[in-house]
Design a protein around this motif. Structure first.
Motif, PDB file in Angstrom:
ATOM      1  N   SER A 124     -13.003  71.827  33.977  1.00 23.83           N
ATOM      2  CA  SER A 124     -14.168  72.057  34.828  1.00 23.83           C
ATOM      3  C   SER A 124     -14.863  73.347  34.429  1.00 23.83           C
ATOM      4  CB  SER A 124     -13.736  72.146  36.294  1.00 23.83           C
ATOM      5  OG  SER A 124     -12.871  73.258  36.483  1.00 23.83           O
ATOM      6  N   GLN A 125     -16.008  73.599  35.051  1.00 24.29           N
ATOM      7  CA  GLN A 125     -16.753  74.817  34.760  1.00 24.29           C
ATOM      8  C   GLN A 125     -15.948  76.061  35.119  1.00 24.29           C
ATOM      9  OE1 GLN A 125     -20.418  75.977  37.096  1.00 24.29           O
ATOM     10  NE2 GLN A 125     -21.426  75.520  35.150  1.00 24.29           N
ATOM     11  N   SER A 126     -15.169  75.995  36.180  1.00 24.35           N
ATOM     12  CA  SER A 126     -14.394  77.158  36.616  1.00 24.35           C
ATOM     13  C   SER A 126     -13.052  77.288  35.905  1.00 24.35           C
ATOM     14  CB  SER A 126     -14.159  77.086  38.130  1.00 24.35           C
ATOM     15  OG  SER A 126     -13.464  75.888  38.476  1.00 24.35           O
ATOM     16  N   ALA A 127     -12.545  76.175  35.334  1.00 22.00           N
ATOM     17  CA  ALA A 127     -11.239  76.206  34.669  1.00 22.00           C
ATOM     18  C   ALA A 127     -11.266  75.360  33.401  1.00 22.00           C
ATOM     19  CB  ALA A 127     -10.144  75.717  35.621  1.00 22.00           C
ATOM     20  N   PRO A 202     -21.816  70.532  37.949  1.00 18.85           N
ATOM     21  CA  PRO A 202     -21.455  71.517  36.912  1.00 18.85           C
ATOM     22  C   PRO A 202     -20.371  70.973  35.994  1.00 18.85           C
ATOM     23  CG  PRO A 202     -21.511  72.532  39.087  1.00 18.85           C
ATOM     24  CD  PRO A 202     -21.582  71.050  39.309  1.00 18.85           C
ATOM     25  N   TRP A 203     -20.496  71.326  34.723  1.00 16.54           N
ATOM     26  CA  TRP A 203     -19.493  70.944  33.727  1.00 16.54           C
ATOM     27  C   TRP A 203     -19.124  72.166  32.911  1.00 16.54           C
ATOM     28  CZ3 TRP A 203     -19.830  67.748  28.663  1.00 16.54           C
ATOM     29  CH2 TRP A 203     -18.593  67.141  28.393  1.00 16.54           C
ATOM     30  N   VAL A 204     -18.380  71.979  31.838  1.00 15.26           N
ATOM     31  CA  VAL A 204     -17.880  73.100  31.039  1.00 15.26           C
ATOM     32  C   VAL A 204     -19.022  73.784  30.278  1.00 15.26           C
ATOM     33  CG1 VAL A 204     -15.577  72.114  30.766  1.00 15.26           C
ATOM     34  CG2 VAL A 204     -17.365  71.541  29.114  1.00 15.26           C
ATOM     35  N   GLY A 206     -21.095  76.046  31.145  1.00 12.86           N
ATOM     36  CA  GLY A 206     -22.337  76.303  31.864  1.00 12.86           C
ATOM     37  C   GLY A 206     -23.308  75.141  31.851  1.00 12.86           C
ATOM     38  N   TRP A 208     -24.449  70.994  32.789  1.00 16.22           N
ATOM     39  CA  TRP A 208     -24.417  70.086  33.936  1.00 16.22           C
ATOM     40  C   TRP A 208     -24.373  68.661  33.404  1.00 16.22           C
ATOM     41  CZ3 TRP A 208     -25.218  71.694  39.238  1.00 16.22           C
ATOM     42  CH2 TRP A 208     -25.293  73.101  39.365  1.00 16.22           C
TER      43      TRP A 208
END
Length: 303
Positions: A124-127, A202-204, A206, A208
């Motif tokens: 994911s974007q955060s991980a 959101p995706w990796v 930055g 979408w």
């Protein structure tokens, strides 16, 4: 490119009608960031951003290209590795950049000072998880396809779950008929605004993404002539609507009814002045050309 036209020893399973566990499912969920809804899919875990990068040792020059990709089930894949399908043109773009062009190095770069590499980014974007590309298994220039092997990194779940359990997508070797409803994985580098903003998540890196509903329009042969499935026509190109966004190349096109991959996104193409710009891809049957036929043992591999 090394391994261009190479056929792997393993056979990719024929999954025109995958079972309930293998087929791709889609569901609408409430999008907390927007007022609309977003589509989630069981295919999300098999998707990756493929990044090719090169930089000189002094940091004076760099080049980066990216595309989408997805994991396929290649029997015999070593534990801790994954086989991914993506497009070839982003790798070709960076290979022909002045930083890497053989015989024409950048004036700012001396031999041995280049740093380069390719990665498959999942999560994911955060991980995000960065998986180094170990090798190019095969390349098909006429289909703009690339088959990559990635060394999977450990997950960050904190539960000791190995990353070698990335899911794979079922692939249909048979072309679907024009008019077939599909879902195509689109990617953008900034969140869309206005009426086109609904459903993007959101995706990796930055970016979408969105599973966009569409339709198969038809096929063309290598000469650009109309081709029809179920005949002896060569199905070299797949046209679909709507046209994809930049960064979507290499992503899967999935038949809504069967839940199997039926094509790979490559970009857009101007069909003619009347029909305008259409989504452009290749039928999934071309992926199978990089694998051995079931039950066939190549003589060259027996020696």
């Amino acid at each position: 490119m090394k391994h261009a036209g190479r056929v792997l020893e393993s056979s990719l399973p024929y999954e025109s009608r995958p079972n309930a566990q293998r087929r791709v499912h889609f569901a609408d969920i409430a999008d907390e960031a927007e007022t609309g809804s977003a589509d989630v899919s069981t295919a999300d875990g098999a998707l990756a951003m493929i990044v090719h990068a090169v930089q000189d040792g002094n940091g004076k020059g760099h080049k980066l290209t990216y595309s989408s990709g997805f994991v396929v089930h290649a029997p015999g894949t070593p534990e801790g590795e994954a086989v991914l399908v993506t497009c070839a043109h982003t790798l070709e773009e960076i290979r022909h950049d002045p930083l890497l062009r053989a015989g024409l190095p950048s004036p700012a770069v001396r031999p041995g000072e280049l740093i380069s590499g390719s990665f498959a980014i999942t999560g994911s974007q955060s991980a995000p998880l960065f998986h180094p590309i170990a090798s190019v298994l095969s390349a098909m220039h006429r289909g703009d396809l690339l088959l990559l092997s990635a060394s999977l990194s450990p997950s960050r779940t904190g539960q000791g779950a190995p990353a070698n359990a990335l899911p794979s997508l079922p692939v249909n070797p048979y072309p679907v008929q024009p008019g077939t409803p599909i879902r195509a994985h689109f990617v953008v580098d900034r969140p869309p605004t206005g009426r086109d903003s609904d459903g993007w998540t959101p995706w990796v890196g930055g970016t979408w993404r969105k599973w966009v509903k569409g339709t198969v329009i038809g096929y063309r042969d290598f000469a650009g002539r109309e081709a029809k499935p179920g005949t002896y026509d060569s199905l070299a190109h797949l046209h679909f609507d709507p046209p994809p966004t930049p960064g979507s190349s290499g992503g899967p096109i999935i038949d809504e009814e069967s839940g199997a991959v039926v094509g790979v996104v490559l970009g857009t193409q101007l069909v003619n002045q009347l029909q305008g710009v259409r989504g452009w891809g290749v039928p999934a049957e071309m992926i199978f050309e990089m694998f051995s036929l079931p039950g066939l043992k190549l003589k060259s591999r027996e020696q």
